[in-house]
Design a protein around this motif. Structure first.
Motif, PDB file in Angstrom:
ATOM      1  N   LYS A  53      16.504 -21.961  15.226  1.00 26.45           N
ATOM      2  CA  LYS A  53      16.660 -22.967  16.273  1.00 26.45           C
ATOM      3  C   LYS A  53      16.361 -22.341  17.630  1.00 26.45           C
ATOM      4  O   LYS A  53      16.852 -21.262  17.954  1.00 26.45           O
ATOM      5  N   LYS A  54      15.579 -23.020  18.436  1.00 28.73           N
ATOM      6  CA  LYS A  54      15.162 -22.506  19.744  1.00 28.73           C
ATOM      7  C   LYS A  54      16.388 -22.338  20.646  1.00 28.73           C
ATOM      8  O   LYS A  54      17.213 -23.247  20.782  1.00 28.73           O
ATOM      9  N   GLY A  55      16.514 -21.159  21.222  1.00 24.34           N
ATOM     10  CA  GLY A  55      17.626 -20.909  22.130  1.00 24.34           C
ATOM     11  C   GLY A  55      18.925 -20.516  21.458  1.00 24.34           C
ATOM     12  O   GLY A  55      19.939 -20.299  22.131  1.00 24.34           O
ATOM     13  N   SER A  56      18.938 -20.418  20.117  1.00 23.29           N
ATOM     14  CA  SER A  56      20.168 -20.075  19.406  1.00 23.29           C
ATOM     15  C   SER A  56      20.392 -18.562  19.437  1.00 23.29           C
ATOM     16  O   SER A  56      19.501 -17.779  19.790  1.00 23.29           O
ATOM     17  N   LYS A  57      21.594 -18.154  19.047  1.00 17.06           N
ATOM     18  CA  LYS A  57      21.922 -16.717  19.034  1.00 17.06           C
ATOM     19  C   LYS A  57      21.210 -15.983  17.905  1.00 17.06           C
ATOM     20  O   LYS A  57      21.313 -14.760  17.803  1.00 17.06           O
ATOM     21  N   TYR A  58      20.470 -16.739  17.072  1.00 21.68           N
ATOM     22  CA  TYR A  58      19.799 -16.116  15.924  1.00 21.68           C
ATOM     23  C   TYR A  58      18.326 -15.812  16.202  1.00 21.68           C
ATOM     24  O   TYR A  58      17.593 -15.463  15.270  1.00 21.68           O
ATOM     25  N   GLU A  59      17.908 -15.889  17.453  1.00 19.47           N
ATOM     26  CA  GLU A  59      16.510 -15.596  17.755  1.00 19.47           C
ATOM     27  C   GLU A  59      16.166 -14.127  17.476  1.00 19.47           C
ATOM     28  O   GLU A  59      15.003 -13.786  17.268  1.00 19.47           O
ATOM     29  N   TYR A  60      17.207 -13.266  17.479  1.00 14.91           N
ATOM     30  CA  TYR A  60      16.953 -11.855  17.139  1.00 14.91           C
ATOM     31  C   TYR A  60      16.400 -11.715  15.711  1.00 14.91           C
ATOM     32  O   TYR A  60      15.699 -10.743  15.398  1.00 14.91           O
ATOM     33  N   LEU A  61      16.715 -12.709  14.837  1.00 18.53           N
ATOM     34  CA  LEU A  61      16.221 -12.656  13.459  1.00 18.53           C
ATOM     35  C   LEU A  61      14.703 -12.712  13.416  1.00 18.53           C
ATOM     36  O   LEU A  61      14.068 -12.126  12.526  1.00 18.53           O
ATOM     37  N   VAL A  62      14.107 -13.456  14.369  1.00 16.71           N
ATOM     38  CA  VAL A  62      12.643 -13.568  14.409  1.00 16.71           C
ATOM     39  C   VAL A  62      12.023 -12.209  14.693  1.00 16.71           C
ATOM     40  O   VAL A  62      11.029 -11.808  14.059  1.00 16.71           O
ATOM     41  N   ASP A  63      12.632 -11.464  15.654  1.00 19.76           N
ATOM     42  CA  ASP A  63      12.110 -10.124  15.966  1.00 19.76           C
ATOM     43  C   ASP A  63      12.217  -9.206  14.755  1.00 19.76           C
ATOM     44  O   ASP A  63      11.281  -8.450  14.443  1.00 19.76           O
ATOM     45  N   GLU A  64      13.353  -9.256  14.075  1.00 15.56           N
ATOM     46  CA  GLU A  64      13.542  -8.402  12.908  1.00 15.56           C
ATOM     47  C   GLU A  64      12.604  -8.811  11.768  1.00 15.56           C
ATOM     48  O   GLU A  64      12.075  -7.961  11.040  1.00 15.56           O
ATOM     49  N   PHE A  65      12.399 -10.146  11.601  1.00 17.30           N
ATOM     50  CA  PHE A  65      11.457 -10.624  10.582  1.00 17.30           C
ATOM     51  C   PHE A  65      10.057 -10.110  10.888  1.00 17.30           C
ATOM     52  O   PHE A  65       9.346  -9.630   9.990  1.00 17.30           O
ATOM     53  N   ASN A  66       9.630 -10.223  12.175  1.00 19.68           N
ATOM     54  CA  ASN A  66       8.285  -9.773  12.561  1.00 19.68           C
ATOM     55  C   ASN A  66       8.104  -8.285  12.300  1.00 19.68           C
ATOM     56  O   ASN A  66       7.044  -7.840  11.842  1.00 19.68           O
ATOM     57  N   GLU A  67       9.143  -7.514  12.600  1.00 21.04           N
ATOM     58  CA  GLU A  67       9.074  -6.060  12.390  1.00 21.04           C
ATOM     59  C   GLU A  67       8.881  -5.745  10.908  1.00 21.04           C
ATOM     60  O   GLU A  67       8.017  -4.932  10.539  1.00 21.04           O
ATOM     61  N   ALA A  68       9.655  -6.424  10.054  1.00 16.15           N
ATOM     62  CA  ALA A  68       9.536  -6.189   8.611  1.00 16.15           C
ATOM     63  C   ALA A  68       8.205  -6.713   8.083  1.00 16.15           C
ATOM     64  O   ALA A  68       7.564  -6.086   7.223  1.00 16.15           O
ATOM     65  N   LEU A  69       7.765  -7.884   8.598  1.00 18.22           N
ATOM     66  CA  LEU A  69       6.503  -8.473   8.140  1.00 18.22           C
ATOM     67  C   LEU A  69       5.325  -7.563   8.467  1.00 18.22           C
ATOM     68  O   LEU A  69       4.402  -7.393   7.649  1.00 18.22           O
ATOM     69  N   SER A  70       5.346  -6.965   9.661  1.00 16.24           N
ATOM     70  CA  SER A  70       4.282  -6.047  10.053  1.00 16.24           C
ATOM     71  C   SER A  70       4.207  -4.870   9.095  1.00 16.24           C
ATOM     72  O   SER A  70       3.120  -4.455   8.675  1.00 16.24           O
ATOM     73  N   GLN A  71       5.376  -4.352   8.717  1.00 16.66           N
ATOM     74  CA  GLN A  71       5.411  -3.227   7.775  1.00 16.66           C
ATOM     75  C   GLN A  71       4.896  -3.659   6.405  1.00 16.66           C
ATOM     76  O   GLN A  71       4.147  -2.915   5.744  1.00 16.66           O
ATOM     77  N   LYS A  92       2.713  -6.012   5.787  1.00 16.48           N
ATOM     78  CA  LYS A  92       1.264  -6.193   5.860  1.00 16.48           C
ATOM     79  C   LYS A  92       0.554  -4.841   5.773  1.00 16.48           C
ATOM     80  O   LYS A  92      -0.493  -4.709   5.125  1.00 16.48           O
ATOM     81  N   GLU A  93       1.133  -3.835   6.430  1.00 24.57           N
ATOM     82  CA  GLU A  93       0.517  -2.513   6.453  1.00 24.57           C
ATOM     83  C   GLU A  93       0.547  -1.841   5.084  1.00 24.57           C
ATOM     84  O   GLU A  93      -0.441  -1.237   4.657  1.00 24.57           O
ATOM     85  N   ASP A  94       1.692  -1.960   4.394  1.00 27.00           N
ATOM     86  CA  ASP A  94       1.781  -1.253   3.107  1.00 27.00           C
ATOM     87  C   ASP A  94       1.326  -2.100   1.916  1.00 27.00           C
ATOM     88  O   ASP A  94       1.395  -1.681   0.767  1.00 27.00           O
ATOM     89  N   GLY A  95       0.872  -3.327   2.176  1.00 30.25           N
ATOM     90  CA  GLY A  95       0.314  -4.164   1.116  1.00 30.25           C
ATOM     91  C   GLY A  95       1.341  -4.984   0.337  1.00 30.25           C
ATOM     92  O   GLY A  95       0.977  -5.723  -0.601  1.00 30.25           O
ATOM     93  N   THR A  96       2.626  -4.903   0.751  1.00 26.64           N
ATOM     94  CA  THR A  96       3.666  -5.644   0.023  1.00 26.64           C
ATOM     95  C   THR A  96       3.460  -7.152   0.122  1.00 26.64           C
ATOM     96  O   THR A  96       3.626  -7.880  -0.864  1.00 26.64           O
ATOM     97  N   LEU A  97       3.101  -7.622   1.326  1.00 21.26           N
ATOM     98  CA  LEU A  97       2.898  -9.069   1.512  1.00 21.26           C
ATOM     99  C   LEU A  97       1.782  -9.567   0.613  1.00 21.26           C
ATOM    100  O   LEU A  97       1.904 -10.607  -0.051  1.00 21.26           O
ATOM    101  N   GLU A  98       0.670  -8.818   0.562  1.00 21.47           N
ATOM    102  CA  GLU A  98      -0.464  -9.223  -0.282  1.00 21.47           C
ATOM    103  C   GLU A  98      -0.062  -9.257  -1.751  1.00 21.47           C
ATOM    104  O   GLU A  98      -0.474 -10.145  -2.500  1.00 21.47           O
ATOM    105  N   GLU A  99       0.759  -8.282  -2.162  1.00 22.02           N
ATOM    106  CA  GLU A  99       1.211  -8.243  -3.552  1.00 22.02           C
ATOM    107  C   GLU A  99       2.051  -9.473  -3.903  1.00 22.02           C
ATOM    108  O   GLU A  99       1.894 -10.059  -4.985  1.00 22.02           O
ATOM    109  N   ILE A 100       2.947  -9.843  -2.975  1.00 23.44           N
ATOM    110  CA  ILE A 100       3.813 -11.004  -3.223  1.00 23.44           C
ATOM    111  C   ILE A 100       2.984 -12.274  -3.362  1.00 23.44           C
ATOM    112  O   ILE A 100       3.154 -13.062  -4.308  1.00 23.44           O
ATOM    113  N   ILE A 101       2.059 -12.469  -2.424  1.00 22.09           N
ATOM    114  CA  ILE A 101       1.234 -13.682  -2.459  1.00 22.09           C
ATOM    115  C   ILE A 101       0.331 -13.691  -3.689  1.00 22.09           C
ATOM    116  O   ILE A 101       0.164 -14.715  -4.364  1.00 22.09           O
ATOM    117  N   SER A 102      -0.235 -12.527  -4.007  1.00 18.99           N
ATOM    118  CA  SER A 102      -1.108 -12.433  -5.176  1.00 18.99           C
ATOM    119  C   SER A 102      -0.337 -12.696  -6.469  1.00 18.99           C
ATOM    120  O   SER A 102      -0.873 -13.268  -7.418  1.00 18.99           O
TER     121      SER A 102
END
Length: 724
Positions: A213-231, A233-243
């Motif tokens: 939710k925009k402006g909620s106290k949980y916006e930090y989750l988006v930053d943490e999600f992005n950090e994990a998602l970037s990792q 993508k780099e190590d190929g885990t995301l591609e493996e899951i989708i594949s």
């Protein structure tokens, strides 16, 4: 003192940072869709799996989240995050400018495209080939936006659905020609054995992302999600899951394969209560053995057998069935119910099981041969039907007048008597009437006016809709659907009636239907006796209160009498039967249906009690006031005076009025048929709906009511004489 205070504050801050400062120590509530394979779906082991589930699991592992992921469905999930009942949304959510105003989105984890797909035996390879066809799409999706923007360009018609499975069932059954959905969803369905084909390139419509939710106290989750998602993508885990879920070599556990001719859903209730009409031949009507039959009855029973669920069918009548579903007294209804936009706001509908044509019926010797011939004439139609809508829209064009009826039988009687010149009704209804001996002709070609569907209360029993659609598709594939229709509509059919006597005579009607009539008569007498006995108690209590020396009791009695007598009995019965369960459900969240006989008894008790209260008041006040004054002057208490002096005299004055009130209560039982109780009057209407012998049937009903009322009145008068 200052040192102690400082030490205390430092201790509290340490505790805060240890136990409250780390947001990650919370249990994060993440919500998702219910069935959106391959992103999230419940597998045959009853465990949710999919791309979104695996991504969240991996992100939680990398970021140390303690999370709880639930699957209420997309709309419910969105509302849960907006209302603060959930912290984050992971449900194949497309990032749009409109949604950005409400949610804070993560980086995208999947770029989606939507594709047109068809059954493999009906290939469509270009948008131009969609001209004149019906295309299905899920409501509120990017695919819907694309199709809406291009429907005028390519000339197709849109049909919206709430879920992919409902849309696919419609595609399987042939009620839509093509559908549009997210490409991975369609590809996954094909891999599960669905006989679909994609012969057109997809349309890029957006990307999926994690959201809070925009402006909620949980916006930090988006930053943490992005950090994990970037990792990932780099190590190929995301591609493996989708594949794993969309690739050609997936080895994951998947739901059992199903085909269009063998689909099944899982019932969640032991027994499903289905409500239907009581008199809408040939879709639903009673045969000579007092058993409900017809297209709707055969169809729902065949579908229940095909899908393996148990039914409890009641036939209270169309209006009562609608209200029963709305109030939670029934799980679903099948009653030749036309699917309309207005009804979609209240009900969830199945795929249509019958396309209705409305047709004009006239006497055989009528000069009416076209709509133009209706100029200056009166056309009869049943209230609230698609036929009425058609006639209203065209009355200025053709210059006819409209006369509405509540039921078919009085409408056809009016045509026979000449008070209307023509009638308009669904084609199978008129054809059935002709088979039953009605001297009718249908000189004008039928007009398509709608489709019939099975319905449940909006948002409830989705598995029932799924089972109906699956069963309908299976019946069509096996040919059983056509057999059911032909049983009631084919020219060679003489309907399902097994008459042993000619129902065009009084004797024939009685011999074929006496068991049915006796059953209705028993219900009428029982209802009248029970409600009147209770009304006597209620009426005497409030009548005594109305003459009490205590002012508060007199006011309460006056309010009761005024309120109950000021509301028509039919509305009282409807409120008790449908209104109270709805009220209780809104307060408690639990459905609390009331039996129709109980509701009728309460309504008649309240109505009769109010009138009896006035009879009691009038009887007491009719006793000369000197009687009370003389008794009190002798020192006799008020209660004793009432019991020993006033009431014995008043009772003799009241008795004739009690008898009259009982007769009125017996007649009022006919009003209770409005809530679907099959008493004597409703029984007669059901019989008329089957054989259209309204004059003879109403004559029989009149004689029955006359006999029973005369017998009971004479019995009451004999009792009156003995009391006197």
């Amino acid at each position: 003192m200052k040192k102690k205070l400082t030490a205390f504050m430092l201790t509290m801050l340490s505790v805060f940072f240890m136990f409250g400062g780390k947001a990650s120590a919370e249990t994060i509530k993440i919500v998702s869709d219910t069935a959106y394979a391959p992103f999230e779906f419940k597998d045959s082991d009853q465990v949710y799996k999919g791309i979104d589930v695996d991504i969240i699991k991996k992100v939680a592992e990398l970021q140390g989240w303690d999370y709880d992921m639930t699957f209420p469905g997309f709309d419910a999930a969105v509302n849960a995050v907006q209302s603060g009942q959930a912290d984050a949304l992971m449900a194949g959510t497309t990032v749009t400018e409109a949604r950005k105003k409400v949610f804070t989105f993560s980086d995208t984890y999947y770029d989606t495209a939507v594709v047109i797909y068809t059954r493999s035996d009906n290939k469509i390879s270009s948008y131009e080939e969609l001209k004149g066809k019906v295309v299905g799409v899920k409501n509120g999706t990017a695919a819907q936006s694309f199709l809406e923007e291009n429907k005028d360009k390519y000339g197709y018609t849109l049909k919206t659905f709430d879920t992919s499975d409902l849309m696919n069932n419609s595609l399987d059954s042939g009620s839509i020609d093509a559908a549009m959905d997210d490409e991975p969803v369609v590809q996954y369905a094909i891999k599960q054995g669905k006989a679909y084909a994609i012969n057109m390139d997809g349309e890029k419509v957006g990307s999926f992302a994690f959201a809070v939710k925009k402006g909620s106290k949980y916006e930090y989750l988006v930053d943490e999600f992005n950090e994990a998602l970037s990792q990932m993508k780099e190590d190929g885990t995301l591609e493996e899951i989708i594949s794993q879920w969309t690739g050609e070599t997936t080895t994951s556990a998947v739901p059992e394969t199903s085909t269009a001719s063998g689909q099944k859903a899982t019932p969640v209730k032991d027994v499903y209560k289905i409500a239907s009409d009581s008199s809408f031949a040939p879709f639903v009507f009673q045969d000579d053995s007092n058993k409900y039959t017809g297209i709707d009855m055969s169809l729902i029973n065949a579908i229940a057998k095909d899908q393996g669920f148990t039914l409890d069918i009641s036939n209270p009548g169309f209006d009562a069935a609608v209200n029963a579903v709305q109030s939670g007294q029934a799980d679903g209804m099948i009653a030749g119910m036309s699917i309309t936009d207005e009804r979609k706001e209240t009900f969830d509908f199945s795929d249509p099981y019958y396309t209705a044509n409305a047709i004009i019926g006239v006497k055989k010797n009528s000069s009416i041969k076209s709509y133009e011939d209706l100029n200056g004439k009166t056309v009869g139609v049943k209230n609230g039907t698609a036929s009425q809508t058609f006639l209203e829209e065209n009355k200025d064009k053709y210059g006819y007048k409209i006369k509405t009826f509540a039921d078919a039988s009085p409408m056809y009687d009016s045509l026979k008597a000449g008070s209307v010149d023509a009638v308009m009704d669904d084609e199978p209804i008129i054809k059935y009437a002709i088979k039953q001996g009605q001297d009718l002709a249908t000189p004008i070609e039928g007009t398509p006016v709608g489709e019939y569907g099975f319905a449940v209360k909006k948002g409830s029993n989705p598995e029932l809709i799924e089972m109906f659609n699956n069963g309908l598709a299976n019946l069509k594939a096996s040919g059983q659907y056509e057999e059911i229709l032909n049983q009631y509509l084919a020219d060679s059919s003489s309907s399902t009636s097994t008459k042993t006597a000619d129902e065009t005579t009084i004797w024939g009607l009685l011999s074929n239907n006496y068991k049915q009539l006796l059953s209705g008569l028993g219900t009428t007498v029982a209802l009248a006796l029970v409600s009147f006995a209770l009304a006597l108690i209620v009426g005497i209590i409030f009548g005594m209160m109305s003459v009490s020396p205590v002012k508060a009791l007199r006011i309460i009695s006056a309010i009761f009498v005024d309120v109950v007598r000021g509301i028509p009995l039919m509305i009282v019965a409807a409120f008790i039967f449908w209104g109270i369960p709805n009220l209780l459900e809104s307060i408690t969240g639990q459905q609390s249906p009331i039996n129709d006989f109980v509701a009728g008894t309460i309504a008649l008790t309240l109505n009769g009690g109010a009138y009896i209260a006035e009879i009691v008041r009038g009887g007491i006040e009719a006793v000369p006031s000197g009687q009370m004054e003389a008794s009190r002057s002798l020192g006799i208490p008020y209660n004793t005076t009432m019991r020993k002096v006033i009431l014995p005299q008043a009772f003799k004055l009241m008795l004739p009025n009690f008898i009259n009130q009982f007769v009125i209560s017996l007649k009022d039982t006919t009003i209770i048929s409005a809530i679907g109780l099959v008493e004597l009057f409703q029984t007669g209407k059901i019989i008329i709906a089957r054989n259209y012998q309204s004059f003879r049937m109403y004559a029989i009903l009149a004689v029955l009511y006359l006999v029973i009322i005369t017998l009971l009145t004479r019995l009451a008068k004999r009792l009156e004489k003995r009391v006197k």
